[in-house]
Design an enzyme around this catalytic site. Structure first.
Site, mmCIF file in Angstrom:
data_model
loop_
_atom_site.group_PDB
_atom_site.id
_atom_site.type_symbol
_atom_site.label_atom_id
_atom_site.label_comp_id
_atom_site.label_asym_id
_atom_site.label_seq_id
_atom_site.Cartn_x
_atom_site.Cartn_y
_atom_site.Cartn_z
ATOM 1 N N ASP A 27 0.069 2.026 8.389
ATOM 2 C CA ASP A 27 -0.565 1.332 9.522
ATOM 3 C C ASP A 27 0.228 1.467 10.817
ATOM 4 O OD1 ASP A 27 -2.260 0.578 7.528
ATOM 5 O OD2 ASP A 27 -1.705 -1.533 7.521
ATOM 6 N N LYS B 168 -25.947 18.281 16.222
ATOM 7 C CA LYS B 168 -27.092 17.413 15.939
ATOM 8 C C LYS B 168 -26.711 16.043 15.400
ATOM 9 C CE LYS B 168 -27.906 19.485 11.385
ATOM 10 N NZ LYS B 168 -28.814 20.147 10.507
ATOM 11 N N TYR B 169 -25.406 15.796 15.157
ATOM 12 C CA TYR B 169 -25.040 14.488 14.592
ATOM 13 C C TYR B 169 -24.009 13.758 15.447
ATOM 14 C CZ TYR B 169 -26.974 16.155 10.132
ATOM 15 O OH TYR B 169 -27.798 16.628 9.154
ATOM 16 N N LYS C 114 8.109 0.706 5.610
ATOM 17 C CA LYS C 114 6.997 1.521 5.115
ATOM 18 C C LYS C 114 5.666 0.959 5.576
ATOM 19 C CE LYS C 114 4.399 -0.014 2.564
ATOM 20 N NZ LYS C 114 3.510 -0.779 1.692
ATOM 21 N N THR C 115 4.740 1.749 5.948
ATOM 22 C CA THR C 115 3.311 1.460 6.038
ATOM 23 C C THR C 115 2.620 2.522 6.886
ATOM 24 O OG1 THR C 115 1.507 -0.026 6.621
ATOM 25 C CG2 THR C 115 3.470 -0.261 7.970
ATOM 26 N N ARG D 10 1.260 -5.703 -5.029
ATOM 27 C CA ARG D 10 1.245 -6.612 -3.894
ATOM 28 C C ARG D 10 1.697 -8.040 -4.255
ATOM 29 N NH1 ARG D 10 -0.701 -4.422 0.696
ATOM 30 N NH2 ARG D 10 -2.205 -2.720 0.584
ATOM 31 N N TYR E 195 -7.802 5.969 2.030
ATOM 32 C CA TYR E 195 -7.110 6.344 0.797
ATOM 33 C C TYR E 195 -6.802 7.844 0.752
ATOM 34 C CZ TYR E 195 -8.392 1.630 -0.337
ATOM 35 O OH TYR E 195 -8.509 0.264 -0.280
ATOM 36 N N ASP F 124 5.382 -7.840 5.657
ATOM 37 C CA ASP F 124 5.436 -8.992 4.750
ATOM 38 C C ASP F 124 6.478 -8.782 3.650
ATOM 39 O OD1 ASP F 124 3.588 -10.469 6.090
ATOM 40 O OD2 ASP F 124 1.883 -9.699 4.945
ATOM 41 N N GLY G 165 0.820 -1.215 0.000
ATOM 42 C CA GLY G 165 0.000 0.000 0.000
ATOM 43 C C GLY G 165 0.849 1.257 0.000
HETATM 44 P P1 FBP Z 1 0.463 -1.922 3.591
HETATM 45 O O1 FBP Z 1 0.338 -2.809 4.795
HETATM 46 O O2 FBP Z 1 0.876 -2.638 2.374
HETATM 47 O O3 FBP Z 1 1.316 -0.724 3.864
HETATM 48 O O4 FBP Z 1 -1.004 -1.350 3.275
HETATM 49 C C1 FBP Z 1 -1.717 -0.668 4.232
HETATM 50 C C2 FBP Z 1 -3.163 -0.425 3.853
HETATM 51 O O5 FBP Z 1 -3.357 0.943 3.550
HETATM 52 C C3 FBP Z 1 -4.102 -0.870 4.966
HETATM 53 O O6 FBP Z 1 -4.288 0.129 5.936
HETATM 54 C C4 FBP Z 1 -5.360 -1.230 4.214
HETATM 55 O O7 FBP Z 1 -6.127 -2.176 4.906
HETATM 56 C C5 FBP Z 1 -4.829 -1.799 2.945
HETATM 57 O O8 FBP Z 1 -3.574 -1.181 2.719
HETATM 58 C C6 FBP Z 1 -5.736 -1.576 1.759
HETATM 59 O O9 FBP Z 1 -5.213 -2.246 0.680
HETATM 60 P P2 FBP Z 1 -5.464 -1.896 -0.852
HETATM 61 O O10 FBP Z 1 -4.578 -0.765 -1.190
HETATM 62 O O11 FBP Z 1 -5.038 -3.120 -1.563
HETATM 63 O O12 FBP Z 1 -6.895 -1.531 -1.000
#
Ligand code: FBP
Length: 547
Positions: free
Chosen positions: A202, A239-240, A199-200, A142, A420, A173, A78
């Site tokens: 997450d 209100k939300y 990188k990530t 991926r 995204y 991974d 990602g």
């Molecule tokens: P990585 O672990 O490859 O960095 O991806 C993170 C991520 O953005 C997650 O937060 C999310 O669940 C996933 O990728 C979404 O994957 P895709 O880009 O294939 O929709």
């Protein structure tokens, strides 16, 4: 290509770097390392790359001549803000050691290596992408690099281009695969070094050596800006209730970091849900209680942050999903059942415990659980709209309480999913600096002949000048885990530590944030201005480093 004013200004931003990477460097070896667990198994699987020492780069006056080296680079998985800066740091790093060195990018992720799809990254291309978000300079993918045939196919193109080192920029991974590749190329004396980069967005690739994965900083700041805006809207209209799901796969680091930045009324942390064995109803009741209490104070509004992977951490849902997986995989009859009758059919077939849970789920979510399956036959939990699931169930509970005279208030929910929006944002100064430094560090690891290492930059809550650059053997971060029914060596994923400072800080404040509207509005990322506004690392990093 037309560029925005910010893009133009950002193009000339010179990332800040550790002192040790600015001039001549020498590699200083630390202690020999061991894997975090399963030492015997990991050592056997990685005889050539196990037990190597950690590396730290220090300044030196000694000039060393380095041969010209061709290097390959891959973006894997990602997108995460800062990837282009890793590549520009790597480019500048290898050129500074020998201007005749060349950099090749493999296109659309690891698949580019196997398919021999590449392009040379020259200065004019690199300059277009400095300090920009996205991975579009070469694209990402991926494809898993795990088979000998893929490694051999990759080696053909590496040989053809005379590439002596490959840098793989990826998550846990991808870096696990980088390590397997490094071991394989060492074992056959292929003459190709492999270096990883953390990188990530997450934030789950971190440990005693890696302080943070890149992209987490920017992504969390982007989400926090938008959540802050929603909170201000929420506090204006009153209100939300906003149910906001945040990306992050299994770990709740993103939700927790955003909570620390914006002080929402509620933030669920999946790791706590699992540790306390909460049921879906427990979570719904907790949220409904806060909604009801706030309503009693006249506050019919609020924010709820929900980590993307929540559903998998609710022990009872985990069991339901497992039974559904088996049941639907073996059941030919199901496809023949009319859509309108499928729900009742499933309820009649599941074990009593799971049947009751399934029956309690809102229609849409129950359908997602039974229909949307991945190629391996698993429910695609990421597609489940947890934010809607929770708000619908909270709504139902509040309606019951209203009938019983326990709740007087209005509950109107809105839903959001942020993921995204943040993955390709223009990197914050932190990510721009951190990534560039990681790229330069990777070039130094290559120059020092290292393989099977991940580039690292530590002391990241200090000013960049004082950051420490070096490398950690990837095997040090590994343990054995079950993957697709088999025990495999993998980099240990970091989930939220419930005893760690970030969670503890959140836990100490959440009751106050629930009842008293203490929203914080972080505003947009600032790229130019005072350092206390522009260069601050995440709250998570600051708390982990006790600042
Ligand atoms: P990585 O672990 O490859 O960095 O991806 C993170 C991520 O953005 C997650 O937060 C999310 O669940 C996933 O990728 C979404 O994957 P895709 O880009 O294939 O929709």
């Amino acid at each position: 290509m037309t560029k925005s004013a910010l893009q133009i200004a950002r193009a000339s931003y010179q990332p800040k770097m550790p002192k040790s990477l600015k001039g001549f460097t020498k590699a200083v070896e630390g202690e020999k390392t061991q894997s975090v667990a399963n030492q015997k198994e990991i050592k056997e699987l990685f005889p050539n790359t196990y037990g190597m020492p950690t590396i730290r780069f220090e300044e030196t006056n000694e000039k060393v001549e380095y041969p010209a080296t061709n290097v390959g680079v891959i973006l894997s998985g990602g997108q995460a803000p800062g990837g282009h800066n890793v590549i520009s740091g790597l480019f500048d790093g290898i050129k500074s050691l020998n201007p005749a060195s060349r950099l090749y990018g493999f296109i659309l992720g690891p698949g580019g290596l196997v398919d021999h799809n590449y392009k040379e990254l020259t200065a004019d291309i690199i300059d277009e992408y400095r300090n920009t978000g996205g991975f579009d300079i070469i694209g990402s993918g991926r494809t898993k690099l795990e088979k000998k045939e893929q490694f051999d196919k990759g080696l053909e193109i590496l040989k053809e281009l005379n590439i002596k080192a490959l840098v793989i920029i990826g998550g846990d991974d991808s870096n696990t695969n980088a390590c397997v590749l490094a071991e394989y190329y060492s074992s056959i004396n292929a003459g190709v070094q492999v270096i990883g980069c953390p990188k990530t967005i997450d934030g789950d690739l971190k440990n005693t050596m890696i302080e943070t994965s890149f992209g987490f900083d920017t992504a969390c700041k982007v989400y926090s800006e938008v959540i802050g805006n929603i909170q201000r809207d929420c506090n204006s209209a009153r209100k939300y209730w906003h149910f906001i799901k945040l990306m992050g796969r299994s770990a709740s680091h993103i939700a927790l970091e955003c909570a620390l930045q914006v002080q929402p009324n509620i933030c669920i942390v999946s790791e706590e849900v699992e540790a306390k064995n909460y049921s879906l109803d427990d979570i719904v009741t907790q949220i409904a209680e806060i909604v009801a209490k706030r309503a009693a104070n006249g506050d019919n509004f609020g924010t709820v942050l929900i980590p993307e992977g929540l559903i998998e951490f609710i022990p009872a849902m985990k069991k339901l999903i497992a039974e559904l997986n088996d049941f639907l995989a073996d059941n030919k009859e199901f496809a023949m059942i009319k859509k309108s009758q499928q729900r009742e059919y499933i309820i009649s077939k599941l074990s009593p415990e799971n049947s009751a849970i399934y029956a309690s789920l809102p229609e849409g979510v129950a359908r997602q659980l039974s229909l949307d399956r991945d190629p391996h036959g698993n429910v695609q939990v990421s597609l489940i709209e947890t934010e809607k699931l929770l708000s619908e169930m909270v709504g139902r509970k509040l309606a019951e309480w209203k009938e019983q005279g326990k709740y007087v208030g209005k509950f109107s929910a809105l839903h959001h999913f942020f993921g995204y929006e943040g993955r390709c944002a223009t990197p914050s100064n932190f990510d721009a600096d951190y990534c560039y430094s990681l790229g330069v560090t990777a070039s130094r690891l290559i120059a020092n002949g290292k393989t099977g290492y991940m580039a690292l930059v530590q002391n990241t809550t200090a000013t960049a000048d004082n950051w420490i650059a070096g490398g950690v053997p990837i095997t040090m971060m590994m343990n054995m885990e079950k993957r697709s029914g088999e025990m495999k060596p993998v980099i240990q994923k970091a989930l939220v530590d419930l005893n760690g400072k970030p969670f503890q800080t959140f836990a100490a404040n959440r009751d106050n944030w629930a009842m008293n509207t203490e929203y914080v509005y972080p505003g947009p990322i600032q790229y130019f201005g005072p350092t206390e506004v522009c260069d601050q690392p995440t709250k998570t990093l600051q708390l982990e480093h006790c600042k």
